[in-house]
Motif scaffolding. Structure first.
Motif, PDB file in Angstrom:
ATOM      1  N   VAL A  69       7.857  -4.973   1.856  1.00  0.00           N
ATOM      2  CA  VAL A  69       7.039  -5.845   1.009  1.00  0.00           C
ATOM      3  C   VAL A  69       6.006  -5.021   0.239  1.00  0.00           C
ATOM      4  CG1 VAL A  69       5.358  -7.725   1.025  1.00  0.00           C
ATOM      5  CG2 VAL A  69       7.383  -7.855   2.482  1.00  0.00           C
ATOM      6  N   VAL A  70       5.343  -4.091   0.959  1.00  0.00           N
ATOM      7  CA  VAL A  70       4.272  -3.316   0.342  1.00  0.00           C
ATOM      8  C   VAL A  70       4.824  -2.357  -0.715  1.00  0.00           C
ATOM      9  CG1 VAL A  70       2.527  -1.536   0.794  1.00  0.00           C
ATOM     10  CG2 VAL A  70       2.659  -3.550   2.251  1.00  0.00           C
ATOM     11  N   ILE A  71       5.951  -1.707  -0.430  1.00  0.00           N
ATOM     12  CA  ILE A  71       6.536  -0.817  -1.441  1.00  0.00           C
ATOM     13  C   ILE A  71       6.939  -1.626  -2.669  1.00  0.00           C
ATOM     14  CG2 ILE A  71       8.469   0.733  -1.963  1.00  0.00           C
ATOM     15  CD1 ILE A  71       8.315   1.683   0.927  1.00  0.00           C
ATOM     16  N   GLY A  72       7.359  -2.871  -2.448  1.00  0.00           N
ATOM     17  CA  GLY A  72       7.698  -3.750  -3.573  1.00  0.00           C
ATOM     18  C   GLY A  72       6.477  -4.236  -4.340  1.00  0.00           C
ATOM     19  N   GLY A  73       5.289  -3.834  -3.903  1.00  0.00           N
ATOM     20  CA  GLY A  73       4.080  -4.153  -4.664  1.00  0.00           C
ATOM     21  C   GLY A  73       3.386  -5.432  -4.212  1.00  0.00           C
ATOM     22  N   ASN A  74       3.720  -5.937  -3.036  1.00  0.00           N
ATOM     23  CA  ASN A  74       3.102  -7.177  -2.571  1.00  0.00           C
ATOM     24  C   ASN A  74       2.507  -7.004  -1.175  1.00  0.00           C
ATOM     25  OD1 ASN A  74       3.814  -9.104  -4.759  1.00  0.00           O
ATOM     26  ND2 ASN A  74       5.880  -8.464  -4.197  1.00  0.00           N
TER      27      ASN A  74
ATOM     28  N   VAL B  93      10.630  -1.706  -8.569  1.00  0.00           N
ATOM     29  CA  VAL B  93       9.885  -2.946  -8.799  1.00  0.00           C
ATOM     30  C   VAL B  93       8.414  -2.759  -8.434  1.00  0.00           C
ATOM     31  CG1 VAL B  93       9.580  -5.299  -7.932  1.00  0.00           C
ATOM     32  CG2 VAL B  93      11.844  -4.500  -8.602  1.00  0.00           C
ATOM     33  N   GLY B  94       8.152  -2.065  -7.320  1.00  0.00           N
ATOM     34  CA  GLY B  94       6.772  -1.844  -6.909  1.00  0.00           C
ATOM     35  C   GLY B  94       6.088  -0.774  -7.746  1.00  0.00           C
ATOM     36  N   GLY B  95       6.851   0.227  -8.178  1.00  0.00           N
ATOM     37  CA  GLY B  95       6.269   1.342  -8.924  1.00  0.00           C
ATOM     38  C   GLY B  95       5.888   0.942 -10.336  1.00  0.00           C
ATOM     39  N   ASN B  96       6.769   0.219 -11.011  1.00  0.00           N
ATOM     40  CA  ASN B  96       6.470  -0.272 -12.355  1.00  0.00           C
ATOM     41  C   ASN B  96       7.389  -1.456 -12.644  1.00  0.00           C
ATOM     42  OD1 ASN B  96       6.082  -0.811 -15.030  1.00  0.00           O
ATOM     43  ND2 ASN B  96       6.160   1.316 -15.708  1.00  0.00           N
ATOM     44  N   GLY B  97       6.876  -2.640 -12.378  1.00  0.00           N
ATOM     45  CA  GLY B  97       7.673  -3.853 -12.509  1.00  0.00           C
ATOM     46  C   GLY B  97       8.210  -4.060 -13.917  1.00  0.00           C
TER      47      GLY B  97
ATOM     48  N   GLY C 136       1.963  -0.391  -4.448  1.00  0.00           N
ATOM     49  CA  GLY C 136       3.409  -0.467  -4.492  1.00  0.00           C
ATOM     50  C   GLY C 136       4.060   0.825  -4.963  1.00  0.00           C
ATOM     51  N   GLY C 137       5.362   0.942  -4.704  1.00  0.00           N
ATOM     52  CA  GLY C 137       6.128   2.058  -5.244  1.00  0.00           C
ATOM     53  C   GLY C 137       6.154   3.306  -4.398  1.00  0.00           C
ATOM     54  N   SER C 138       5.338   3.376  -3.336  1.00  0.00           N
ATOM     55  CA  SER C 138       5.418   4.571  -2.503  1.00  0.00           C
ATOM     56  C   SER C 138       5.311   4.222  -1.030  1.00  0.00           C
ATOM     57  CB  SER C 138       4.325   5.570  -2.893  1.00  0.00           C
ATOM     58  OG  SER C 138       3.073   5.114  -2.450  1.00  0.00           O
ATOM     59  N   GLY C 139       5.782   5.141  -0.206  1.00  0.00           N
ATOM     60  CA  GLY C 139       5.849   4.917   1.238  1.00  0.00           C
ATOM     61  C   GLY C 139       7.289   5.096   1.691  1.00  0.00           C
ATOM     62  N   THR C 140       7.469   5.344   3.003  1.00  0.00           N
ATOM     63  CA  THR C 140       8.831   5.411   3.549  1.00  0.00           C
ATOM     64  C   THR C 140       8.795   4.802   4.944  1.00  0.00           C
ATOM     65  OG1 THR C 140       8.529   7.546   4.642  1.00  0.00           O
ATOM     66  CG2 THR C 140       9.332   7.607   2.387  1.00  0.00           C
ATOM     67  N   ILE C 141       9.984   4.484   5.469  1.00  0.00           N
ATOM     68  CA  ILE C 141      10.066   3.961   6.829  1.00  0.00           C
ATOM     69  C   ILE C 141       9.569   5.011   7.821  1.00  0.00           C
ATOM     70  CG2 ILE C 141      11.721   3.345   8.644  1.00  0.00           C
ATOM     71  CD1 ILE C 141      11.123   1.037   6.784  1.00  0.00           C
ATOM     72  N   PHE C 142       9.957   6.278   7.603  1.00  0.00           N
ATOM     73  CA  PHE C 142       9.532   7.341   8.512  1.00  0.00           C
ATOM     74  C   PHE C 142       8.002   7.416   8.585  1.00  0.00           C
ATOM     75  CE2 PHE C 142       8.346  11.855   9.165  1.00  0.00           C
ATOM     76  CZ  PHE C 142       8.821  12.009  10.458  1.00  0.00           C
ATOM     77  N   LYS C 143       7.370   7.363   7.420  1.00  0.00           N
ATOM     78  CA  LYS C 143       5.909   7.437   7.400  1.00  0.00           C
ATOM     79  C   LYS C 143       5.285   6.241   8.122  1.00  0.00           C
ATOM     80  CE  LYS C 143       5.123  10.171   3.234  1.00  0.00           C
ATOM     81  NZ  LYS C 143       4.730  10.073   1.815  1.00  0.00           N
ATOM     82  N   THR C 144       5.894   5.068   7.955  1.00  0.00           N
ATOM     83  CA  THR C 144       5.357   3.901   8.645  1.00  0.00           C
ATOM     84  C   THR C 144       5.460   4.081  10.153  1.00  0.00           C
ATOM     85  OG1 THR C 144       5.746   2.364   6.853  1.00  0.00           O
ATOM     86  CG2 THR C 144       5.737   1.433   9.056  1.00  0.00           C
ATOM     87  N   VAL C 145       6.589   4.639  10.628  1.00  0.00           N
ATOM     88  CA  VAL C 145       6.735   4.884  12.063  1.00  0.00           C
ATOM     89  C   VAL C 145       5.620   5.803  12.547  1.00  0.00           C
ATOM     90  CG1 VAL C 145       8.200   5.958  13.824  1.00  0.00           C
ATOM     91  CG2 VAL C 145       9.203   4.442  12.101  1.00  0.00           C
ATOM     92  N   ILE C 146       5.334   6.862  11.761  1.00  0.00           N
ATOM     93  CA  ILE C 146       4.233   7.755  12.118  1.00  0.00           C
ATOM     94  C   ILE C 146       2.906   6.984  12.159  1.00  0.00           C
ATOM     95  CG2 ILE C 146       2.913   9.807  11.413  1.00  0.00           C
ATOM     96  CD1 ILE C 146       5.609  10.575  12.326  1.00  0.00           C
ATOM     97  N   GLY C 147       2.708   6.134  11.159  1.00  0.00           N
ATOM     98  CA  GLY C 147       1.490   5.317  11.107  1.00  0.00           C
ATOM     99  C   GLY C 147       1.351   4.444  12.340  1.00  0.00           C
ATOM    100  N   VAL C 148       2.458   3.836  12.761  1.00  0.00           N
ATOM    101  CA  VAL C 148       2.447   2.988  13.959  1.00  0.00           C
ATOM    102  C   VAL C 148       2.072   3.812  15.184  1.00  0.00           C
ATOM    103  CG1 VAL C 148       3.940   1.687  15.529  1.00  0.00           C
ATOM    104  CG2 VAL C 148       4.110   1.325  13.052  1.00  0.00           C
ATOM    105  N   LEU C 149       2.675   5.007  15.295  1.00  0.00           N
ATOM    106  CA  LEU C 149       2.402   5.849  16.463  1.00  0.00           C
ATOM    107  C   LEU C 149       0.957   6.320  16.466  1.00  0.00           C
ATOM    108  CD1 LEU C 149       5.695   7.934  16.711  1.00  0.00           C
ATOM    109  CD2 LEU C 149       5.009   5.925  18.036  1.00  0.00           C
TER     110      LEU C 149
END
Lengths: 502, 326
Positions: free
Chosen positions: B62-67, B198-202, B266-279
């Motif tokens: 959702v956040v990468i999509g800009g919301n 979409v998140g980077g430049n709709g 929006g437009g940036s981030g990855t699943i891997f980075k989110t996992v690190i953020g969670v940890l």
């Protein structure tokens, strides 16, 4: 007039940006009580010069004099303090507050304990508004005013200070004829008070109606000053256009193929009406006109971004309805949009992903995007367009304007379109990339593409087009072939001068 | 020479700052208290982060999509209550309760996605409204009562929260498995690419023929799917739930996603980075507990760290620390 001290004088102003000498030693002077036109093509340096005057840019060389006193403008407030006021083309008003508050923003009259002195504020404002003969008062909310009236508020703001010079930047772009006469009366009043006025406009009739002298810029350089009473459109046009070496006129046009796109009576509300034209395979059709003439809107309608209110579109002889960009792309229409940063690119993405974006859904191996297919498309267009980027991984936002534009063109060429529409192909890019892109557009036509080029730069249109459509106020005024077109006739057609309509 | 070395270190920090910070943090805490790195403790943290983590995976889309999605906390309560209630309903039982709960939760995600994608409403307003509305819906469903599984020994339902395979807790396996699948969806498929565009430049996405509304709609379905999964783990682990079990989680989830480095623009981030953020979030909270601080101190410290992270992120991009609104 010339024995007076100039109200405003510029001497040898130089301003460079990376790769461009935007102002190359510009000098000219405005006398008190004079209306001085500043003319030049888009990109000639007018707005850069005005930003230098307004303290937004600092020049590398050159001096500014107000009443022959040397002045350094370090910011907009300093420009105002020195009596230099701007009436901008784009309005900069706060819509939610009253006319009076907008006019005196930042210097509201005060009573004790810092309370706003509303009575004084409103009476002062109404006194100014009376001079402007407007139909609203100091208490009106700005958001409730028409665009023309909002412009009057901007003008009122300029009248609150003891201005030495007032700069009008395309002030009539959104005004009706009646509103224009009010504006011209105001200018006459300012003139009578001994204020020096710089008037920027493309519209010849206005220039001849209200200005005393005309200074012309071309390619960032001052080309001379003419007395309005002793010159004519021809002379001004010649001075404005000139020609750089690489912008020679097109020689004999290529022999075009069958009609790729035909448009009949296409209209979209107030934006443009009853447009007729066709473009053949193997030719470049140029669209020329002032900003707001409806050129971009036609392109956006063909690309499915706007819904036409009437008219028909034929692709290869077959009538089509285009309801979305997805539709347009599927039918082989590509649009390189006007603004590459807002519409053309995802700046935070890398070069490869930007180029393949419209077709990423087809570049798959199983459910996954195929790296190999993407890289090979990137490599192909990097070589073909000579895109200079360290690698496909480079973020597009880090490239130069010219290379960014090539990425957008590559993105749409890689879709192998039947019709390629390019809106302002070289806006804001350096001269070298400009001529590369011009050559590319010609090359594409030679390879059989049907190309539509929209441009605000006359040399560009003349250089790349086989035929030129001139637009004024949403209407196609006239169509020229490359052999018959002259700068004069083109300027007349896009200025709406009667008798030029076909 | 030294200058280039500094520059390349700076470059690594700018790109992998969050990973570097994570390693420094782990090393620091371990030196201070060796129990911190004890395998039992590490697995304990990962297991207790799993629910938050699974939710954060969806919110990342959702956040990468800009919301934004602020409804995930109360949506978790909803899914836990619903699955427990249906479990107790003889007409459903565990085998039907789970798919039914997933379907209902996805409906809530679809409402979010429809309002934000197709009616183009502001995601902050919509999901804030949904936070409250779903809470009301949950209370209506439960009549305000806690839900419990009566005969906990007679159901296999506990496997999702309490079970383990090859010595690894099932919630951790679900978290890792889902992270892998969603990581591939986001990083390797055309859909993922479209989310970034979409998140980077709709506007540029529209001009490229990307159906923005549909992409946004799907990101909310992904988010709801993750919430349903997290709700299943939650309900299964405790075999019972309060109506407010997910309260406040929406902010912790968002914190983890931001800590991972996804931009709220929006437009940036990855699943891997989110996992690190969670940890990171999990280990910070664990470290504070090991330090003997009361659990509520973590709220303060967590937010100080998040604001520091956001500041450093934006300062790296701007190239200066001090930048007042001009």
């Amino acid at each position: 007039m010339t024995d007076q001290k100039p109200a405003l004088r510029l001497e040898g102003i130089v301003k460079t940006f990376p790769g461009v000498r935007a102002l190359d030693g510009v000098s000219f002077a405005v006398q008190p009580g004079e209306v001085h036109a500043l003319m030049g093509e888009n990109g000639a340096g007018k707005s850069t010069l005005m930003k230098v005057l307004g303290g937004i840019y600092q020049p590398e060389e050159g001096r500014i004099f107000i009443d022959e006193r040397e002045t350094v403008m370090r910011g907009p407030l300093e420009a105002k303090a020195n009596g230099v006021m701007f009436i901008h083309q784009e309005l900069s008003l706060a819509e939610e507050i009253s006319v009076a508050e907008n006019i005196y923003l930042g210097e509201l009259p005060r009573k004790s304990f810092g309370r706003v002195d509303w009575d004084t504020l409103y009476s002062r404002t109404d006194a100014i508004l009376e001079k402007l003969k407007v139909s609203f008062n100091a208490r009106t909310r700005v958001g409730d005013l028409s665009i023309a009236n909002q412009q009057m508020v901007e003008i009122a703001r300029a009248l609150t200070v003891d201005a030495r010079a007032v700069i009008f930047d395309e002030p009539t772009a959104s005004l009706t004829d009646a509103e224009k006469s009010v504006l011209f009366d105001v200018i006459a009043d300012l003139k009578a008070q001994g204020v020096g006025i710089i008037y920027i406009s493309h519209r010849m009739e206005e220039i001849f109606r209200i200005t005393d002298r005309i200074s012309v810029l071309r390619d960032g350089a001052y080309r001379g000053t003419l007395e309005t009473a002793k010159t004519d459109e021809d002379e001004i046009t010649r001075m404005m256009i000139g020609r750089s070496l690489d912008l020679t006129r097109r020689q004999a046009p290529a022999t075009p193929g069958p009609v790729a796109l035909r448009v009949e009576g296409l209209s979209c509300g107030d934006l443009f009406q009853d447009a007729h034209f066709e473009v053949r395979e193997g030719e470049v059709l140029g669209f020329y006109g002032l900003v707001g003439a409806g050129r971009t809107e036609i392109a956006e309608t063909l690309f499915g971004l706007r819904k036409p209110t009437s008219g028909r579109i034929f692709l290869k002889g077959e009538e089509v309805t285009i309801t979305s960009p997805i539709d347009a792309i599927a039918r082989g229409i590509s649009l390189v949009p006007e603004s590459r940063k807002e519409q053309g690119l995802v700046l935070g993405m890398n070069c490869r992903d930007n180029i393949t974006l419209p077709q990423v859904g087809d570049l798959t191996a199983g459910p996954f995007v195929s790296d190999g297919a993407e890289i090979s498309i990137y490599d192909q267009y990097r070589d073909r367009l000579q895109i200079k980027s360290p690698s496909w991984r480079t973020t597009v936002g880090n490239l130069s304007g010219g290379n960014q534009q090539k990425i957008v063109i590559g993105k749409w060429l890689s879709m192998r379109p039947e019709v390629l529409i390019v809106d302002e192909p070289t806006r804001g890019i350096d001269v070298g990339s400009k001529s590369e892109i011009h050559n590319l557009l010609r090359e594409l036509a030679k390879q059989g593409y049907a190309v539509i080029v929209i441009s605000s730069e006359m040399p560009e249109v003349l250089h790349v087009s086989d035929r030129i459509v001139a637009m004024y106020h949403g209407r196609v005024m006239r169509e020229f072939t490359a052999e018959e077109v002259t700068e004069d006739s083109l300027i007349q057609a896009i200025s709406g001068i009667e008798g030029s309509a076909a | 020479m030294a200058d280039t070395a500094m520059k390349s270190i700076g470059g690594v920090l700018a790109r992998q700052g969050i990973l570097v910070a994570f390693i420094l943090f782990m090393v620091g805490f371990t030196l201070w208290n060796p129990r911190f790195i004890d395998p039992d403790n590490v697995f304990g943290v990962i297991r207790s982060s799993a629910i938050l983590g699974v939710m954060a995976l969806g919110v990342t889309f959702v956040v990468i999509g800009g919301n934004l999605d602020l409804s995930v906390g109360s949506m978790l309560s909803f899914s836990a209550i619903v699955v427990l209630d249906l479990h107790e309903n003889p007409a459903f039982g565990p085998a039907l309760a789970i798919p039914a709960m997933f379907a209902l939760t996805l409906c809530l995600g679809a409402i979010n996605g429809f309002l934000i994608g197709y009616l183009r409403l502001n995601s902050l307003i919509v999901t804030l409204g949904m936070l409250s509305a779903i809470h009301g819906l949950t209370l209506t469903w439960s009549g305000g009562q806690n839900m419990d599984i009566a005969n906990q020994n007679e159901t296999w339902f506990g496997v999702f929260g309490r079970g383990s395979a090859l010595g690894v807790p099932i919630p951790v396996l679900i978290f890792i498995g889902l992270a892998a699948i969603l990581g591939i969806l986001l990083g390797k498929t055309p859909f993922g690419r479209k989310v970034y565009a979409v998140g980077g430049n709709g506007t540029a996405a529209t001009f490229s023929g990307i159906p923005r509304a549909r992409v946004v709609f799907i990101t909310y379905l992904v988010s709801a799917f993750c919430v349903a999964t997290a709700g299943l783990i939650q309900a299964s682990r405790t075999m019972g739930a309060q109506n407010t079990v997910g309260q406040g989680l929406e902010l912790e989830v968002l914190a983890a996603v931001i800590l991972g480095g996804a931009s709220l623009l929006g437009g940036s981030g990855t699943i891997f980075k989110t996992v690190i953020g969670v940890l990171i979030l999990g280990f910070i909270q664990n470290g504070l507990l090991l330090a003997g601080l009361e659990f509520y101190v973590q709220f303060v410290v967590t937010w100080i760290i998040i604001i520091l992270a956001v500041w450093l992120d934006i300062a790296t991009k701007r190239g200066k620390l001090w930048s007042p609104i001009a």
